[in-house]
Write a protein that holds these residues in place. Sequence first.
Motif, PDB file in Angstrom:
ATOM      1  N   ILE A 229       0.673  -1.316   0.018  1.00  0.00           N
ATOM      2  CA  ILE A 229       0.031   0.024   0.020  1.00  0.00           C
ATOM      3  C   ILE A 229       0.896   1.303   0.117  1.00  0.00           C
ATOM      4  N   GLY A 230       1.710   1.294   0.985  1.00  0.00           N
ATOM      5  CA  GLY A 230       2.603   2.521   1.195  1.00  0.00           C
ATOM      6  C   GLY A 230       3.685   2.545   0.044  1.00  0.00           C
ATOM      7  N   LEU A 231       4.551   1.835   0.072  1.00  0.00           N
ATOM      8  CA  LEU A 231       5.636   1.642  -0.790  1.00  0.00           C
ATOM      9  C   LEU A 231       5.282   1.486  -2.217  1.00  0.00           C
ATOM     10  N   GLY A 232       4.466   0.691  -2.586  1.00  0.00           N
ATOM     11  CA  GLY A 232       4.070   0.075  -3.938  1.00  0.00           C
ATOM     12  C   GLY A 232       3.013   0.887  -4.839  1.00  0.00           C
ATOM     13  N   LEU A 233       2.001   1.773  -3.795  1.00  0.00           N
ATOM     14  CA  LEU A 233       0.960   2.396  -4.560  1.00  0.00           C
ATOM     15  C   LEU A 233       0.987   3.846  -4.129  1.00  0.00           C
ATOM     16  N   ILE A 234       0.702   4.142  -3.030  1.00  0.00           N
ATOM     17  CA  ILE A 234       0.647   5.638  -2.520  1.00  0.00           C
ATOM     18  C   ILE A 234       1.902   6.461  -2.609  1.00  0.00           C
ATOM     19  N   LEU A 235       3.110   5.801  -2.356  1.00  0.00           N
ATOM     20  CA  LEU A 235       4.294   6.694  -2.739  1.00  0.00           C
ATOM     21  C   LEU A 235       4.496   7.069  -4.188  1.00  0.00           C
ATOM     22  N   PRO A 236       4.279   5.967  -5.046  1.00  0.00           N
ATOM     23  CA  PRO A 236       4.571   6.362  -6.389  1.00  0.00           C
ATOM     24  C   PRO A 236       3.693   7.368  -6.934  1.00  0.00           C
ATOM     25  N   LEU A 237       2.280   7.232  -6.606  1.00  0.00           N
ATOM     26  CA  LEU A 237       1.156   8.039  -6.887  1.00  0.00           C
ATOM     27  C   LEU A 237       1.464   9.420  -6.793  1.00  0.00           C
ATOM     28  N   ALA A 238       2.048   9.736  -5.370  1.00  0.00           N
ATOM     29  CA  ALA A 238       2.497  10.939  -4.755  1.00  0.00           C
ATOM     30  C   ALA A 238       3.671  11.445  -5.753  1.00  0.00           C
ATOM     31  N   LEU A 239       4.679  10.721  -5.963  1.00  0.00           N
ATOM     32  CA  LEU A 239       5.783  11.207  -6.787  1.00  0.00           C
ATOM     33  C   LEU A 239       5.545  11.502  -8.014  1.00  0.00           C
TER      34      LEU A 239
END
Length: 274
Positions: A229-239
């Motif tokens: 959830i954090g590293l694989g989805l939310i963080l890439p979306l934010a980046l």
Amino acid sequence: MLKPPHWEMMIVWYFFLGGIAGGAYFTAAIVDNFGSARDRMVARAGYLLSLPLVAACGLLLIADLGVPSRFLNMMRTFKFWDPMSLGAWAVGVFGMFAFVSSVLSLSSSESMATLRRTISLVGMLFGFFLASYTGVLLSNSAMPLWSDARLMGALFLASGASTGIAAITLVLFLTGHAGGEGWGKLKHADRYSMVIELVLLTALVVLLGAAARPLTGGHFAPLFWGGLIGLGLILPLALDFIGSRVRALGVLAAALVLIGGFVLRYVVIMSIQA
């Protein structure tokens, strides 16, 4: 009491690489048929990427079966009611489409391009199948969690799209073709696929309720919440949203999406067996 299948890392890699291969191919086919001439490198990268990945899937299946003749026996007869037979044939047929499309993508001839586009429209269907098949296979088993997870096929398809697009992004970057209109379209499409994957994952957990505990709680919870959830989805979306024009951030986001795709398959396969 149900006996777990005792799948190990070879099956995790098979699920992961199969998703990328299918996602990269149908992304290339869509770009090839509905994109512009500026997107040709995107299509070529997708076709060429799918070929070695589906070859690796075949090798992993053969290695997991232990005896190579078992794989040949499955390819000798087609049993539509047997999930293993379906999987073996899907890998074989998709591999043929990936090979032909890859060879044709190297030609600059317009007649070859027309033939390639026509073939890819059919091959794209097998790409969709390969990306989603493993999730459907799990949801039709008798194992707890897997048997209740009816959205698993759709989730794996969305993950195949996001990881396939991310892999093409990295190939373009490594070969010096990053940037431009095609790159921007890829990043835009990857955002949509990640959002769909996140929505499907949320729906899956909500619908499972307490049955999702092997994923969301216990030993695999840090990997699920932090790695997926954090590293694989939310963080890439934010980046992607924060640095949409910064190429380095786009590359980092693509690498994180691939990590998230691997973690998804790892926790789904290993958590219930543990």
